[in-house]
Design an enzyme around this catalytic site. Structure first.
Site, PDB file in Angstrom:
ATOM      1  N   ASP A 185      76.531  -6.569  23.769  1.00  0.00           N
ATOM      2  CA  ASP A 185      75.453  -6.944  22.774  1.00  0.00           C
ATOM      3  C   ASP A 185      76.040  -8.127  22.093  1.00  0.00           C
ATOM      4  OD1 ASP A 185      74.407  -4.553  23.510  1.00  0.00           O
ATOM      5  OD2 ASP A 185      74.440  -3.282  21.428  1.00  0.00           O
ATOM      6  N   ASP A 409      76.290   7.319  21.442  1.00  0.00           N
ATOM      7  CA  ASP A 409      75.839   5.924  21.022  1.00  0.00           C
ATOM      8  C   ASP A 409      75.940   5.810  19.512  1.00  0.00           C
ATOM      9  OD1 ASP A 409      75.012   5.117  23.592  1.00  0.00           O
ATOM     10  OD2 ASP A 409      73.219   6.384  23.551  1.00  0.00           O
TER      11      ASP A 409
HETATM   12  C1  BGC Z   1      81.426   2.747  20.370  1.00  0.00           C
HETATM   13  C2  BGC Z   1      82.716   2.668  20.884  1.00  0.00           C
HETATM   14  C3  BGC Z   1      82.987   3.514  22.143  1.00  0.00           C
HETATM   15  C4  BGC Z   1      82.005   3.184  23.041  1.00  0.00           C
HETATM   16  C5  BGC Z   1      81.978   4.040  24.464  1.00  0.00           C
HETATM   17  C6  BGC Z   1      80.423   2.346  21.392  1.00  0.00           C
HETATM   18  O1  BGC Z   1      79.184   2.616  20.934  1.00  0.00           O
HETATM   19  O2  BGC Z   1      81.138   1.859  19.119  1.00  0.00           O
HETATM   20  O3  BGC Z   1      83.757   3.254  19.730  1.00  0.00           O
HETATM   21  O4  BGC Z   1      84.395   3.354  22.642  1.00  0.00           O
HETATM   22  O5  BGC Z   1      80.745   3.209  22.513  1.00  0.00           O
HETATM   23  O6  BGC Z   1      81.884   5.373  24.112  1.00  0.00           O
END
Ligand code: BGC
Length: 462
Positions: A185, A409
């Site tokens: 992103d 998420d």
């Molecule tokens: C989070 C991370 C995480 C990743 C994978 C992201 O949305 O902010 O902390 O490692 O997702 O799950």
């Protein structure tokens, strides 16, 4: 698999020329004892076995152990065999251990990858570089630890990227193909979200572009590291008015690195998103049904790219048009874009009303395409694999599970934490119908979501 030409890299290319010349002359190629130079291949996933993260397998086992239905439990356990990317989502994740919830650090993962490597077969491990200063500027769920300041940028360089690069460059890891997914992103927010004050500041300060360039410079300098820049997904950058300008921004950013366009091996789409690989019943965006062309429906809002197969094809074509090598590879995150389960349509709709026709025909069961947080109804997608057949013009290096399925998420409510994460209305099922209730913080294990993803897998888990 189609041959897409080898990417030229200074030292490796020269060495290859020297080796060929030496062979033609009947001489043995010069090779210091015990030292085999790493070769930078075109597609690091091809012919390789994929590193499977034991931390992820343990989380999956936790869900399986609390699942009563034996058939579902067995399918959950089958997921443990699948490789997922390791997210380096904060400085502490590089070293791992107690400062990062007991997860393994980068060197530990690489040691394990090496230990499991089969003789004569390359191994590939994938890491996500995700700690941009001012991270997740258009949302709250995954905002990070580093502020959008010069000091934040300096910490990103020295405490984060330099620490990663130091580990990756250790000679003992030379045999591992290390794929990196760079800043999900990050650049996409600088293409479309400049009306958000945080993203506008991220752009005007130049901090995020400087950070991405620094990451590319340091990672590309390690010959067995492969760099894949995140390129959002078709439901974000698929509009004609976004796609070419986005490629222009990427071209400009990457041309500003030390090695120019050669510092990027490819782009990865759909990271942590739910956009399907294919819409089998919606193959022509310009086909008129009822009130107008399919792309003019409420769901697609004139975006002609309905799925990642179409999107990667168009993105690759645009890259080449803007001067990128044809060998640039595309990767799709297929971890949660399966859309199986009872709501998946079995046939094209026969409705003569456009929106009804689209809603009844599409595999993507979201009520709005903009939903991205713990989306209800989703399922696991295609299992990770190299050079998938059937999409020749998309130039796919691999399907990967970049987002580990079952990791949240984001949360809709305020959960105190030391990670910089905030409540996000997109994760709140009252503000955003279609987000699962009861979600933990981004990155934390979400049993109910994992259960749903396995139950709705398409293709089914076996
Ligand atoms: C989070 C991370 C995480 C990743 C994978 C992201 O949305 O902010 O902390 O490692 O997702 O799950």
């Amino acid at each position: 698999m189609t041959y897409r030409g080898k990417r030229r890299r200074g030292p490796a290319a020269l060495l290859a020329v020297a080796t060929v010349a030496a062979t033609l002359l009947g001489a043995a190629a010069p090779r210091p004892a015990g030292h085999r130079p790493p070769v930078h291949v075109d597609n690091p996933f091809a012919g390789a076995s994929f590193y499977v993260n034991p931390d992820y397998a343990r989380l999956v086992e936790g869900s399986a152990a609390r699942t009563a239905d034996p058939a579902l439990r067995a399918r959950m356990r089958a997921v443990k065999r699948h490789p997922t990317a390791v997210w380096l989502d904060r400085i502490a994740a590089v070293r791992g251990g107690s400062a990062n919830g007991g997860r393994k650090g980068l060197a530990h993962h690489l040691d394990l990858a090496l230990a499991r490597k089969k003789p004569g077969r390359p191994v590939v491990a994938t890491f996500v570089v995700y700690d941009l200063p001012g991270r997740d500027c258009a949302a709250q769920a995954s905002s990070g630890e580093l502020p959008l300041t010069e000091e934040g940028l300096e910490r990103y360089r020295t405490e984060y990227i330099d620490a990663i690069a130091e580990v990756l460059a250790r000679p003992k890891y030379r045999e591992i193909r290390i794929a990196t997914v760079i800043e999900p992103d990050g650049l996409p927010n600088l293409v479309t979200n400049l009306n958000d004050p945080e993203c506008a500041a991220a752009e005007s300060s130049g901090i995020q572009v400087a950070a991405v360039r620094y990451a590319l410079d340091r990672l590309h300098a390690v010959p067995n590291v492969y760099t894949y820049l995140d390129f959002a997904h078709s439901g974000w950058l698929g509009w004609d008015s976004n796609l070419a300008p986005a490629v222009r921004l990427y071209t400009d950013v990457v041309r500003g690195t030390a090695a120019g366009l050669a510092s990027v091996d490819g782009l990865v789409t759909n990271v942590s998103n739910y956009t399907p690989l294919a819409e089998p019943f919606l193959t022509d965006p310009d086909r008129v049904v009822g009130e107008g062309p399919v792309r003019s429906s409420a769901f697609y809002g004139w975006n002609p790219h309905f799925d990642e197969a179409d999107f990667t094809r168009s993105v690759h074509r645009e890259l080449v048009a803007q001067g990128w090598p044809a060998s640039t590879g595309m990767v799709v995150d297929t971890s949660r874009n399966g859309w199986g389960g009872p709501a998946r349509p079995a046939a094209e709709s026969t409705s003569a009303s456009l929106d009804t026709y689209v809603n009844e025909s599409k595999a993507d069961r979201r009520v709005r395409r903009a939903l991205w947080c713990n989306v209800a109804g989703a399922g696991l997608g295609e299992p990770p694999r190299a050079a998938p057949d059937g999409y020749p013009d998309s130039h796919l290096d691999a399907f990967l599970w970049v987002k580990p399925p079952g990791e949240s998420d984001g949360a809709g409510e305020d959960i105190p934490n030391g990670e910089g994460k905030r409540p996000d209305p997109m994760c709140d099922p009252v503000a955003t119908p279609g987000a699962l209730p009861g979600a933990p913080l981004a990155g934390h294990w979400f049993h109910e979501q994992f259960r749903m993803l396995v139950a709705h897998a398409h293709p089914p888990v076996s």
